[in-house]
Design an enzyme around this catalytic site. Structure first.
Site, PDB file in Angstrom:
ATOM      1  CG  HIS A  56       5.948 -19.913 -27.531  1.00 40.65           C
ATOM      2  ND1 HIS A  56       6.386 -19.085 -28.526  1.00 40.65           N
ATOM      3  CD2 HIS A  56       6.513 -19.446 -26.389  1.00 40.65           C
ATOM      4  CE1 HIS A  56       7.184 -18.154 -28.022  1.00 40.65           C
ATOM      5  NE2 HIS A  56       7.271 -18.344 -26.718  1.00 40.65           N
ATOM      6  CG  ASN A 129      10.770 -15.192 -28.394  1.00 38.12           C
ATOM      7  OD1 ASN A 129      10.087 -16.176 -28.684  1.00 38.12           O
ATOM      8  ND2 ASN A 129      10.757 -14.648 -27.205  1.00 38.12           N
ATOM      9  CE1 TYR A 339      11.066 -21.749 -21.816  1.00 33.86           C
ATOM     10  CE2 TYR A 339      10.527 -22.654 -23.954  1.00 33.86           C
ATOM     11  CZ  TYR A 339      10.632 -21.578 -23.111  1.00 33.86           C
ATOM     12  OH  TYR A 339      10.298 -20.335 -23.551  1.00 33.86           O
TER      13      TYR A 339
END
Ligand code: NDP
Length: 489
Positions: A56, A129, A339
């Protein structure tokens, strides 16, 4: 140095006398090391980039708000969803997945759809997504999967052999790759695609009852996609096409919006549902769990500064608020860690206090120090707990995570369901029309035609055959190969 006009300074605030000519010994130089302004400019310039996200990397962001349009308070005690009309500021970052920071927007790739809600009870991040499912369902496979999407270690080229070798050996990817090679694999713009939370999450209401939830952001602009030829052309002519479209639409006050809907599964249903509700390669068919409207998200403000707001934005599926929790989904469980860990590496241990990431509600804890602690670092307040100071932050037992009963052995075990086929089959046979099926077959064949590694095409055709024999036969025909003989009628 008073007066209206702004004057140029060094980073430490000293006025700069000359920003055009470096200090040299004599007219022709050499340059003197005493030109600290020059040294600072060059040194800071060398440090302008933070590590790009491994996935990303290329993204575009916007600010907006979320407004509740339907009362869902019987399912969740989340304050920001507590009453119709309640508005919460939010920030979104759209992205491609596999390409680098400067890569083209109009490639065939899933799109990231990461939303940060600045609620009165802390930030809630929904890091999804534009696809309702994912390629794999256990986080332990993620680094390997992403290696196949990135560059070959020797040639530094994208590597179709690696991609299809991995996918053909991971049949759980079939659903996602069917979506990826369908028309929705290249959205027309970021405004014209749906977003999905993809994973199953848990909502908990005021009475402690739990519900499993799937999130769907349906675009109010309608789903639109790009023809492959147009997308390829744009990738050369305007690689920032989607980034530009989003910025210009908002700048022109053409504010894009999405309607947030959820599927709601009572906790008890999860035990016997026909699909494992925590398997992120599966959807919940709408006939089983219809969509329930929650609210509307509107994007109405562009970032002022791309680096500060979009590049430094740090989303984490682990950012929950009371009333919203994780499910046991093994892919989600890995993401809960990965993350924030990526952001600690990328922008530091104190990334949560950067303006774009800082909660708009109070943040009180005993974490201290670390690189770039710039917000007072807790000042003179004590830095440990438990403590006997009434005015120091205390835990709130009513916000404990809801208990969840588990049983079985601690072990490395696969999912107990190997049906990777019925849902892509439904998509291929029942949802797509003839033209969409033809483009899907063509896209598969175009992508697979570069595969040279022995056995990979045959293995993938076997996987396609289990989805639908017609799919395998049509892809094989376009590739000018036979379907493996044992599959022939
Ligand atoms: P439905 O007919 O109720 O729903 C079909 C869904 O497919 C719609 O949400 C539609 O989105 C979406 N869709 C249409 N074309 C594509 C595409 N090329 N790629 C991805 N999604 C697409 O059927 P079911 O709920 O029974 O599901 C049947 C199949 O549809 C599933 O196996 C799955 O592959 C796919 N699907 C299902 C979703 C779900 O949550 N149930 C979500 C998305 C896809 P829209 O209405 O916005 O056009």
């Amino acid at each position: 140095m008073s007066g209206e006009k702004k004057y140029l300074t060094t980073a430490s605030g000293a006025p700069v006398g000359d920003n055009q000519n470096s200090i040299t010994a004599g007219h022709r130089g050499p340059t003197l090391i005493q030109d600290v302004h020059l040294l600072e400019k060059l040194a800071h310039f060398n440090r302008e980039r933070v590590p790009e996200r491994v996935v990303h990397a290329k993204g575009a962001g916007a600010h907006g708000y979320f407004e509740v349009t339907n009362d869902v308070s019987k399912y969740t005690k989340a304050d920001f969803l507590s009453e119709v009309g309640k508005k919460t500021p939010m920030f979104i970052r759209f992205s491609t997945v596999a390409g680098e920071l400067g890569s083209a927007d109009t490639v065939r790739d899933p799109r990231g759809f990461a939303v940060k809600f600045y609620t009165d009870e802390g930030n809630y991040d929904l890091v999804g997504n534009n696809t309702p499912v994912f390629f794999i369902r256990d986080a332990i496979k993620f680094p390997d999967f992403i290696h196949t999407q990135k560059r070959n270690p020797q040639t530094h080229l994208k590597d179709k052999n690696a991609v299809w070798d991995f996918w053909s050996l991971s049949p759980e990817s079939l659903h996602q790759i069917t979506i990826l090679h369908s028309d929705r694999g290249i959205p027309a713009t970021y405004r014209h695609m749906n977003g999905y939370g993809s994973h199953t999450f848990k909502w908990v209401n005021k009475d402690g009852e739990s519900f499993y939830i799937k999130y769907h952001f349906k675009t109010d602009q309608g789903v639109k996609n790009l023809d492959v030829e147009v997308a390829d052309k744009l990738a050369g002519e305007n690689p920032d096409y989607h980034t530009e479209d989003l910025f210009n639409a908002i700048a022109d006050s053409d504010y894009p919006s999405w309607t947030l809907k959820v599927q709601i599964m009572p906790e008890a249903d999860a035990l016997n549902y026909r699909y494992d509700p925590f398997d992120v390669t599966k959807v919940w068919p709408h006939e089983d769990y219809p969509l329930v409207e929650v609210g509307r998200m509107v994007l109405d403000r562009n970032p002022e500064n791309y680096f500060a707001e979009v590049e430094q934005a740090a989303f984490s599926p682990g950012h929950f608020v009371p009333g919203i929790e994780a499910s046991p989904d093994k892919m989600l469980q890995g993401r809960l860690f990965a993350y924030s860990d990526a952001h600690r590496y990328r922008i530091g241990a104190n990334h949560e206090s950067l303006p774009i990431n800082r909660a708009k509600s109070p943040v009180n804890n005993y974490q201290r120090d670390g690189f770039m602690s710039h917000d007072g670092n807790g000042g003179s307040t004590i830095n440990y707990e438990p403590n006997s100071y009434d005015n120091a932050p205390k835990e709130t037992p009513e916000n404990k995570t809801s208990p969840y009963e588990v049983s079985g052995f601690a072990d490395s075990v696969p999912y107990d369901n190997e049906d990777h086929y019925s849902q892509p089959r439904a998509l291929f046979r029942d949802v797509m029309n003839d033209d969409e099926r033809e483009r899907l077959v063509q896209n598969f064949a175009d992508h697979m035609s570069a595969v040279t590694k022995e056995g990979v095409i045959e293995r993938q055709l076997e996987n396609f055959h289990k989805v639908d024999p017609e799919l395998a036969e049509r892809v094989a025909a376009k590739l000018n190969v036979d379907v493996p003989s044992h599959l022939k009628k």
